[in-house]
Design a protein around this motif. Structure first.
Motif, PDB file in Angstrom:
ATOM      1  N   GLU A   1      21.495  -6.068   6.908  1.00 55.98           N
ATOM      2  CA  GLU A   1      20.750  -6.682   5.811  1.00 55.98           C
ATOM      3  C   GLU A   1      21.391  -8.016   5.412  1.00 55.98           C
ATOM      4  OE1 GLU A   1      18.085  -5.452   4.218  1.00 55.98           O
ATOM      5  OE2 GLU A   1      17.933  -3.506   5.217  1.00 55.98           O
ATOM      6  N   SER A   2      20.576  -8.928   4.957  1.00 58.07           N
ATOM      7  CA  SER A   2      21.089 -10.231   4.524  1.00 58.07           C
ATOM      8  C   SER A   2      21.451 -10.159   3.043  1.00 58.07           C
ATOM      9  CB  SER A   2      20.044 -11.323   4.768  1.00 58.07           C
ATOM     10  OG  SER A   2      18.833 -11.016   4.096  1.00 58.07           O
ATOM     11  N   MET A   3      22.410  -9.268   2.751  1.00 54.43           N
ATOM     12  CA  MET A   3      22.864  -9.096   1.375  1.00 54.43           C
ATOM     13  C   MET A   3      24.376  -9.251   1.307  1.00 54.43           C
ATOM     14  SD  MET A   3      20.587  -6.040  -0.342  1.00 54.43           S
ATOM     15  CE  MET A   3      21.019  -4.771   0.827  1.00 54.43           C
ATOM     16  N   THR A   4      24.863  -9.676   0.151  1.00 55.15           N
ATOM     17  CA  THR A   4      26.300  -9.794  -0.058  1.00 55.15           C
ATOM     18  C   THR A   4      26.891  -8.432  -0.405  1.00 55.15           C
ATOM     19  OG1 THR A   4      26.087 -10.214  -2.431  1.00 55.15           O
ATOM     20  CG2 THR A   4      25.943 -12.135  -0.959  1.00 55.15           C
ATOM     21  N   GLU A   5      28.213  -8.372  -0.411  1.00 57.81           N
ATOM     22  CA  GLU A   5      28.893  -7.137  -0.829  1.00 57.81           C
ATOM     23  C   GLU A   5      28.464  -6.747  -2.248  1.00 57.81           C
ATOM     24  OE1 GLU A   5      33.437  -5.587  -1.885  1.00 57.81           O
ATOM     25  OE2 GLU A   5      33.138  -7.420  -0.717  1.00 57.81           O
ATOM     26  N   LYS A   6      28.381  -7.728  -3.118  1.00 58.19           N
ATOM     27  CA  LYS A   6      27.965  -7.463  -4.496  1.00 58.19           C
ATOM     28  C   LYS A   6      26.544  -6.903  -4.536  1.00 58.19           C
ATOM     29  CE  LYS A   6      27.602  -9.702  -9.032  1.00 58.19           C
ATOM     30  NZ  LYS A   6      27.785 -10.981  -9.791  1.00 58.19           N
ATOM     31  N   ASP A   7      25.660  -7.448  -3.695  1.00 61.21           N
ATOM     32  CA  ASP A   7      24.282  -6.957  -3.637  1.00 61.21           C
ATOM     33  C   ASP A   7      24.235  -5.497  -3.202  1.00 61.21           C
ATOM     34  OD1 ASP A   7      23.214  -9.405  -4.401  1.00 61.21           O
ATOM     35  OD2 ASP A   7      22.949 -10.099  -2.335  1.00 61.21           O
ATOM     36  N   MET A   8      25.023  -5.147  -2.191  1.00 62.55           N
ATOM     37  CA  MET A   8      25.031  -3.781  -1.685  1.00 62.55           C
ATOM     38  C   MET A   8      25.565  -2.805  -2.726  1.00 62.55           C
ATOM     39  SD  MET A   8      23.623  -3.380   1.244  1.00 62.55           S
ATOM     40  CE  MET A   8      24.163  -1.683   1.417  1.00 62.55           C
ATOM     41  N   LEU A   9      26.633  -3.205  -3.402  1.00 64.24           N
ATOM     42  CA  LEU A   9      27.198  -2.330  -4.430  1.00 64.24           C
ATOM     43  C   LEU A   9      26.206  -2.128  -5.561  1.00 64.24           C
ATOM     44  CD1 LEU A   9      30.871  -3.683  -4.546  1.00 64.24           C
ATOM     45  CD2 LEU A   9      30.111  -1.466  -3.659  1.00 64.24           C
ATOM     46  N   ARG A  10      25.504  -3.183  -5.919  1.00 73.76           N
ATOM     47  CA  ARG A  10      24.502  -3.081  -6.973  1.00 73.76           C
ATOM     48  C   ARG A  10      23.341  -2.201  -6.535  1.00 73.76           C
ATOM     49  NH1 ARG A  10      23.638  -2.551 -12.153  1.00 73.76           N
ATOM     50  NH2 ARG A  10      21.801  -3.640 -12.938  1.00 73.76           N
ATOM     51  N   LYS A  11      23.017  -2.251  -5.250  1.00 73.47           N
ATOM     52  CA  LYS A  11      21.941  -1.424  -4.712  1.00 73.47           C
ATOM     53  C   LYS A  11      22.288   0.055  -4.840  1.00 73.47           C
ATOM     54  CE  LYS A  11      19.200  -0.869  -0.435  1.00 73.47           C
ATOM     55  NZ  LYS A  11      17.910  -1.375  -0.954  1.00 73.47           N
ATOM     56  N   MET A  12      23.576   0.378  -4.643  1.00 70.49           N
ATOM     57  CA  MET A  12      24.015   1.775  -4.690  1.00 70.49           C
ATOM     58  C   MET A  12      24.287   2.258  -6.110  1.00 70.49           C
ATOM     59  SD  MET A  12      26.443   2.175  -1.306  1.00 70.49           S
ATOM     60  CE  MET A  12      27.575   0.881  -1.780  1.00 70.49           C
ATOM     61  N   VAL A  13      24.774   1.366  -6.951  1.00 71.55           N
ATOM     62  CA  VAL A  13      25.111   1.742  -8.328  1.00 71.55           C
ATOM     63  C   VAL A  13      24.341   0.831  -9.282  1.00 71.55           C
ATOM     64  CG1 VAL A  13      26.937   2.020 -10.039  1.00 71.55           C
ATOM     65  CG2 VAL A  13      27.421   2.474  -7.622  1.00 71.55           C
ATOM     66  N   GLY A  14      23.269   1.360  -9.826  1.00 68.44           N
ATOM     67  CA  GLY A  14      22.429   0.589 -10.735  1.00 68.44           C
ATOM     68  C   GLY A  14      20.984   0.568 -10.268  1.00 68.44           C
ATOM     69  N   ARG A  15      20.813   0.478  -8.940  1.00 75.05           N
ATOM     70  CA  ARG A  15      19.457   0.424  -8.393  1.00 75.05           C
ATOM     71  C   ARG A  15      19.186   1.551  -7.407  1.00 75.05           C
ATOM     72  NH1 ARG A  15      19.840  -6.078  -7.364  1.00 75.05           N
ATOM     73  NH2 ARG A  15      19.710  -6.714  -9.551  1.00 75.05           N
ATOM     74  N   GLY A  16      20.082   2.534  -7.364  1.00 79.09           N
ATOM     75  CA  GLY A  16      19.897   3.669  -6.481  1.00 79.09           C
ATOM     76  C   GLY A  16      19.267   4.843  -7.204  1.00 79.09           C
ATOM     77  N   GLY A  17      19.276   6.009  -6.549  1.00 77.66           N
ATOM     78  CA  GLY A  17      18.788   7.230  -7.176  1.00 77.66           C
ATOM     79  C   GLY A  17      17.322   7.168  -7.560  1.00 77.66           C
ATOM     80  N   LEU A  18      16.993   7.743  -8.708  1.00 77.99           N
ATOM     81  CA  LEU A  18      15.598   7.753  -9.170  1.00 77.99           C
ATOM     82  C   LEU A  18      15.036   6.335  -9.281  1.00 77.99           C
ATOM     83  CD1 LEU A  18      15.552  10.481 -11.984  1.00 77.99           C
ATOM     84  CD2 LEU A  18      14.914  10.728  -9.578  1.00 77.99           C
ATOM     85  N   MET A  19      15.887   5.400  -9.662  1.00 79.16           N
ATOM     86  CA  MET A  19      15.440   4.011  -9.787  1.00 79.16           C
ATOM     87  C   MET A  19      14.880   3.493  -8.471  1.00 79.16           C
ATOM     88  SD  MET A  19      15.083   1.125 -11.457  1.00 79.16           S
ATOM     89  CE  MET A  19      16.088   1.108 -12.941  1.00 79.16           C
ATOM     90  N   ALA A  20      15.532   3.820  -7.361  1.00 80.14           N
ATOM     91  CA  ALA A  20      15.092   3.333  -6.058  1.00 80.14           C
ATOM     92  C   ALA A  20      13.756   3.935  -5.645  1.00 80.14           C
ATOM     93  CB  ALA A  20      16.151   3.649  -5.002  1.00 80.14           C
ATOM     94  N   TYR A  21      13.504   5.165  -6.045  1.00 77.99           N
ATOM     95  CA  TYR A  21      12.275   5.860  -5.656  1.00 77.99           C
ATOM     96  C   TYR A  21      11.094   5.576  -6.586  1.00 77.99           C
ATOM     97  CZ  TYR A  21      14.855   8.617  -2.224  1.00 77.99           C
ATOM     98  OH  TYR A  21      15.616   9.004  -1.142  1.00 77.99           O
TER      99      TYR A  21
END
Length: 364
Positions: A230-250
């Motif tokens: 993916e064309s994402m930074t480390e910060k983007d990936m961490l944010r994807k997992m914590v903050g935008r993951g789980g129920l939020m992602a679905y």
């Protein structure tokens, strides 16, 4: 004379403040901060004066004064791994709280603010059961890669408070019982609490069930490929997992109430996500039952999502064979801070010194 204790719990966009007289809450206030106003500060540490002024204004609005206090208890933040308990805020602990490493966390301000209020008044300042509490069994920290041991990070303050509350309800000492505690909120921590110690738990940011806003445990190989593909930074990936993951992602929301409404309206994706989260929590509870060799006095549910009786029932039906289920919805963090300070002031608990635990001079 009654002990007057101020509890301070700084959050990412709020500051919670409460006053206790001998353990009885006199008043409580949650001050919400404009995210844009906080964003103007270069770091969390730079918010110090702003937060201190917020606390002073709250006291003034309730006709209270710092000079009436016996002690201040602040939320404990990211420090070196230490056992649970109440710690005096001294120069060594203060220095560590100000570092803001491995990442900045608003809770670090709790001890810093407590010290600022107390030092000039010659009063004791404390932190209680910080997020970095580490009482894990050594074997629980070992993963398949020696370079990546499992860290103990979780909702220690509320978990410990819930254990004490349940033990009181059962009429037994809190450090004589074995509990599995499921803190279910924006993040989820499921903990094996064995005779006073958190001997195993999932790190809510990296292991275990996904939650309303965190991805939880993920397929390692696929995650590595995503990071490199993916064309994402480390910060983007961490944010994807914590903050935008789980129920939020679905579902696009981390509010369980909204997800339930969506599911009731026929949104199959929302229903499956909610069912899967309950399934994952139940599975983690089963894993912690194995940690305790099945010797479990009760399974405890706490955290904001524990108010949802339907979600609790969905988990309970899978785990009630393990032990009786007791539900303590919400978070008892403010009274837990005050109670930790009060136990020390009354001589019921020895005040811990941070330096003794990081220098190897004293063990848990």
């Amino acid at each position: 004379m009654a002990f007057q204790i101020l509890a301070i719990n700084p959050g990412s966009t709020s500051t919670k403040i409460a006053w206790y007289s001998d353990g009885t809450e006199t008043w409580r206030e949650t001050v919400r901060h404009d995210p844009d106003a906080l964003a103007a500060f270069p770091s969390v540490a730079d918010q110090f004066s702003f937060r201190l002024e917020t606390i002073a204004e709250a006291l003034a609005s309730h006709g209270a004064s710092f000079d009436e206090l016996s002690a201040v208890a602040g939320r404990g933040g990211l420090v070196e791994p230490i056992p649970g308990g109440t710690y005096a805020v001294d120069d060594m602990l203060l220095k560590r709280l100000r570092m803001g490493k491995p990442w900045e966390h608003a809770s670090n301000l709790g001890g810093i603010l407590a010290d600022a209020i107390c030092r000039s008044r010659n009063l004791p300042a404390f932190i209680v059961d910080p997020v970095a509490v580490d009482e894990m069994n050594p074997v629980a920290k070992i993963t398949g890669l020696p370079e990546l041991p499992k860290a103990s990070l979780g909702h220690a303050l509320n978990i410990k408070a819930t254990v004490r509350r349940a033990a009181g309800d059962l009429g037994k000492a809190w450090d004589e019982l074995n509990f599995i505690v499921a803190h279910i909120g924006g993040g989820i921590t499921v903990c094996a609490h064995e005779k006073g110690r958190m001997t195993d738990l999932n790190n809510a940011n990296e292991f275990g069930p996904f939650s309303p806003e965190r991805a939880g445990g993920l397929p390692a190989g696929d995650l590595v490929r995503m990071c490199f593909g993916e064309s994402m930074t480390e910060k983007d990936m961490l944010r994807k997992m914590v903050g935008r993951g789980g129920l939020m992602a679905y579902t696009g929301t981390s509010d369980v109430r909204e997800v339930k409404t969506m599911a009731a309206g026929g949104d199959e994706r929302a229903r499956e996500a909610l069912d899967a989260m309950a399934y994952a929590v139940a599975k983690e509870i089963g894993a912690q039952a194995a940690v305790l060799s099945g010797n479990v006095d009760a399974v405890l549910f706490t955290g904001g999502v524990a108010f949802d009786s339907d979600f609790v029932a969905a988990v309970q039906k899978r785990v009630q064979w393990i032990a009786p289920v007791l539900v303590y919805p919400g978070e008892d963090e403010m009274p837990a801070l005050a109670e930790g300070a009060l136990r020390v002031l009354r001589g019921e608990e020895e005040c811990k010194i941070y330096g003794r635990y990081i220098s190897g001079g004293e063990k848990a």
